[in-house]
Structure formats: structure tokens, C-alpha cells
Design a protein around this motif. Structure first.
Motif, PDB file in Angstrom:
ATOM      1  N   PRO A   1      16.604   9.583 -10.678  1.00  0.00           N
ATOM      2  CA  PRO A   1      15.362  10.401 -10.580  1.00  0.00           C
ATOM      3  C   PRO A   1      14.301   9.798  -9.839  1.00  0.00           C
ATOM      4  N   ARG A   2      14.204   8.441  -9.483  1.00  0.00           N
ATOM      5  CA  ARG A   2      13.213   7.973  -9.017  1.00  0.00           C
ATOM      6  C   ARG A   2      13.065   8.175  -7.422  1.00  0.00           C
ATOM      7  N   TYR A   3      11.906   8.128  -6.700  1.00  0.00           N
ATOM      8  CA  TYR A   3      11.978   8.384  -5.333  1.00  0.00           C
ATOM      9  C   TYR A   3      12.177   7.151  -4.727  1.00  0.00           C
ATOM     10  N   VAL A   4      13.028   7.255  -3.652  1.00  0.00           N
ATOM     11  CA  VAL A   4      13.476   6.021  -2.890  1.00  0.00           C
ATOM     12  C   VAL A   4      12.463   6.018  -1.565  1.00  0.00           C
ATOM     13  N   ALA A   5      11.347   5.137  -1.959  1.00  0.00           N
ATOM     14  CA  ALA A   5      10.226   4.889  -1.060  1.00  0.00           C
ATOM     15  C   ALA A   5      10.631   3.832  -0.068  1.00  0.00           C
ATOM     16  N   PRO A   6      10.833   4.345   1.341  1.00  0.00           N
ATOM     17  CA  PRO A   6      10.894   3.400   2.316  1.00  0.00           C
ATOM     18  C   PRO A   6       9.629   2.306   2.395  1.00  0.00           C
ATOM     19  N   LEU A   7       9.777   1.186   2.674  1.00  0.00           N
ATOM     20  CA  LEU A   7       8.906   0.018   2.910  1.00  0.00           C
ATOM     21  C   LEU A   7       9.004  -0.189   4.375  1.00  0.00           C
ATOM     22  N   TYR A   8       7.843   0.018   5.083  1.00  0.00           N
ATOM     23  CA  TYR A   8       7.781  -0.327   6.291  1.00  0.00           C
ATOM     24  C   TYR A   8       6.501  -1.615   6.482  1.00  0.00           C
ATOM     25  N   LYS A   9       6.820  -2.307   7.514  1.00  0.00           N
ATOM     26  CA  LYS A   9       5.864  -3.506   7.987  1.00  0.00           C
ATOM     27  C   LYS A   9       4.587  -2.929   8.373  1.00  0.00           C
ATOM     28  N   THR A  10       4.404  -2.103   8.876  1.00  0.00           N
ATOM     29  CA  THR A  10       3.316  -1.270   9.384  1.00  0.00           C
ATOM     30  C   THR A  10       3.090   0.190   9.360  1.00  0.00           C
TER      31      THR A  10
ATOM     32  N   PRO B   1      14.388   0.041   1.052  1.00  0.00           N
ATOM     33  CA  PRO B   1      13.907   1.122   0.088  1.00  0.00           C
ATOM     34  C   PRO B   1      13.508   0.433  -1.081  1.00  0.00           C
ATOM     35  N   ILE B   2      12.508   1.140  -1.877  1.00  0.00           N
ATOM     36  CA  ILE B   2      12.001   0.612  -3.353  1.00  0.00           C
ATOM     37  C   ILE B   2      11.902   1.848  -4.133  1.00  0.00           C
ATOM     38  N   LEU B   3      12.605   1.783  -5.240  1.00  0.00           N
ATOM     39  CA  LEU B   3      12.565   2.904  -6.188  1.00  0.00           C
ATOM     40  C   LEU B   3      11.361   3.228  -7.025  1.00  0.00           C
ATOM     41  N   LEU B   4      10.520   4.258  -7.086  1.00  0.00           N
ATOM     42  CA  LEU B   4       9.415   4.497  -7.662  1.00  0.00           C
ATOM     43  C   LEU B   4       9.533   5.591  -8.743  1.00  0.00           C
ATOM     44  N   PRO B   5       9.237   5.436  -9.791  1.00  0.00           N
ATOM     45  CA  PRO B   5       9.305   6.542 -10.799  1.00  0.00           C
ATOM     46  C   PRO B   5       8.262   7.729 -10.549  1.00  0.00           C
ATOM     47  N   THR B   6       8.661   8.804 -10.649  1.00  0.00           N
ATOM     48  CA  THR B   6       7.902  10.066 -10.329  1.00  0.00           C
ATOM     49  C   THR B   6       8.472  11.458 -11.141  1.00  0.00           C
ATOM     50  N   ASP B   7       7.760  12.078 -11.301  1.00  0.00           N
ATOM     51  CA  ASP B   7       7.980  13.566 -11.828  1.00  0.00           C
ATOM     52  C   ASP B   7       8.553  14.454 -10.723  1.00  0.00           C
ATOM     53  N   GLU B   8       8.315  14.241  -9.335  1.00  0.00           N
ATOM     54  CA  GLU B   8       8.459  15.057  -8.433  1.00  0.00           C
ATOM     55  C   GLU B   8       9.892  14.766  -7.691  1.00  0.00           C
ATOM     56  N   THR B   9      10.363  15.618  -6.931  1.00  0.00           N
ATOM     57  CA  THR B   9      11.824  15.425  -6.245  1.00  0.00           C
ATOM     58  C   THR B   9      11.567  14.635  -5.193  1.00  0.00           C
ATOM     59  N   GLN B  10      12.700  14.097  -4.463  1.00  0.00           N
ATOM     60  CA  GLN B  10      12.920  13.532  -3.358  1.00  0.00           C
ATOM     61  C   GLN B  10      12.123  14.080  -2.410  1.00  0.00           C
ATOM     62  N   SER B  11      12.808  15.539  -2.217  1.00  0.00           N
ATOM     63  CA  SER B  11      12.438  16.156  -1.050  1.00  0.00           C
ATOM     64  C   SER B  11      10.677  16.371  -1.012  1.00  0.00           C
TER      65      SER B  11
ATOM     66  N   ILE C   1       9.402  13.319   0.604  1.00  0.00           N
ATOM     67  CA  ILE C   1       9.688  13.194   1.887  1.00  0.00           C
ATOM     68  C   ILE C   1       8.982  14.104   2.788  1.00  0.00           C
ATOM     69  N   LEU C   2       8.878  15.175   2.502  1.00  0.00           N
ATOM     70  CA  LEU C   2       8.058  16.320   3.269  1.00  0.00           C
ATOM     71  C   LEU C   2       6.581  15.679   3.441  1.00  0.00           C
TER      72      LEU C   2
ATOM     73  N   PHE D   1       0.730  -0.944   0.160  1.00  0.00           N
ATOM     74  CA  PHE D   1       0.172  -0.170   0.087  1.00  0.00           C
ATOM     75  C   PHE D   1       0.873   1.192  -0.042  1.00  0.00           C
ATOM     76  N   ILE D   2       0.414   2.432  -0.507  1.00  0.00           N
ATOM     77  CA  ILE D   2       0.969   3.660  -0.518  1.00  0.00           C
ATOM     78  C   ILE D   2       0.532   4.399   0.462  1.00  0.00           C
ATOM     79  N   ASP D   3       1.312   5.033   1.446  1.00  0.00           N
ATOM     80  CA  ASP D   3       1.063   6.207   2.397  1.00  0.00           C
ATOM     81  C   ASP D   3       1.187   7.330   1.808  1.00  0.00           C
ATOM     82  N   ALA D   4       0.430   8.620   1.860  1.00  0.00           N
ATOM     83  CA  ALA D   4       0.520   9.781   1.198  1.00  0.00           C
ATOM     84  C   ALA D   4       1.027   9.693  -0.239  1.00  0.00           C
ATOM     85  N   GLY D   5       0.486   9.134  -1.093  1.00  0.00           N
ATOM     86  CA  GLY D   5       0.761   8.960  -2.699  1.00  0.00           C
ATOM     87  C   GLY D   5      -0.203   7.943  -3.174  1.00  0.00           C
TER      88      GLY D   5
END
Length: 136
Positions: A83-92, A111-121, A124-125, A42-46
Motif C-alpha cells: 500500500p505504500r507509495y513508490v516514490a521515484p528518487l531523482y538526482k535533480t 524507487p523508495i516506498l513511503l507510507p501513505t493513506d492515498e493511492t499510487q495514482s 502520480i497525478l 527533499f520531497i517534491d509535491a508532498g
């Protein structure tokens, strides 16, 4: 290999209906030569945009949308200037855990790399992350 889209909600519905795992539901997926295909994240905040095939902002009121089945290819190191977002994967979804000797929470998986047009920051924010399970 052509991408195959299986929605985990549809897969879960078949399993729930039969009260057991039904392996036939996975038949559209071909076993890759390298890596593995995973589903159930699942994705949190995206959210994942199926047309653009990238991470985008969630729709209003959308909480923890599912990520479709993805081809997971583990790497020993991350490419520089990726350029991909380094998305952290959490258990919960709590994301908290005991700090391990590696400096990561015991709730952190990888971490899982996901394609995106946005920046890492940007992500992260927002606190964007992947989850193996949601909190009801």
C-alpha cells in the motif's frame, strides 16, 4: 531500534557554522544492523507528516520540504500489493536526463516506498517524487 528524527536543516547549520562536516551531530543515530540511515532528501509535491509518520499533501506555498533522516533497507524486489507509495528518487528537480538502456532517465536513482493513506495514482497525478537536491 527506536526512530531518531534529525532534521537536515539543523545538521546543515552545524556543518555550515563549523565550515566542515561535524560527525558528532550524528551521535543520536545508532548504526542499524541492516541497511543504512540517510538524510538530505527533499520531497517534491508532498511532505512528511512527523506525527502520522507518512506522506501527506504539502502545506500551501510549501516547496520541496525536507524528508527527515530515514532508515534505508534495500530490497531486491518490491512486495506485491504494497500500500505504500513508490516514490521515484531523482538526482535533480529537473527530472530529465538521457534515457538509459534500462528505460530509466539517467537522473533517476531508485524507487523508495513511503507510507501513505492515498493511492499510487493520487501521488502520480501530483508528480510527487523525492530529490537529492533542489533548484534555487
Amino acid at each position: 531500534m527506536q526512530p531518531v528524527v534529525l532534521f537536515q536543516d539543523n545538521i546543515k547549520a552545524v556543518h555550515d557554522e563549523n565550515e566542515k562536516e561535524v560527525f558528532e551531530v550524528y551521535k543520536p543515530i545508532q548504526r542499524p544492523d541492516d541497511g543504512m540511515i540517510i538524510h538530505g532528501l527533499f520531497i517534491d509535491a508532498g511532505r512528511w507528516d512527523m506525527k502520522a509518520m507518512k506522506l501527506v499533501d504539502p502545506k500551501p506555498g510549501e516547496i520541496n520540504p525536507p524528508l527527515p533522516a530515514i532508515w534505508f533497507i534495500p530490497k531486491t524486489r518490491m512486495p506485491e500489493n504494497d500500500p505504500r507509495y513508490v516514490a521515484p528518487l531523482y538526482k535533480t528537480s529537473v527530472r530529465a536526463g538521457v534515457l538509459s538502456t534500462t528505460g530509466h532517465s539517467t537522473n533517476f536513482v531508485l524507487p523508495i516506498l513511503l507510507p501513505t493513506d492515498e493511492t499510487q495514482s493520487f501521488w502520480i497525478l501530483k508528480g510527487t517524487a523525492l530529490l537529492t537536491q533542489t533548484t534555487d
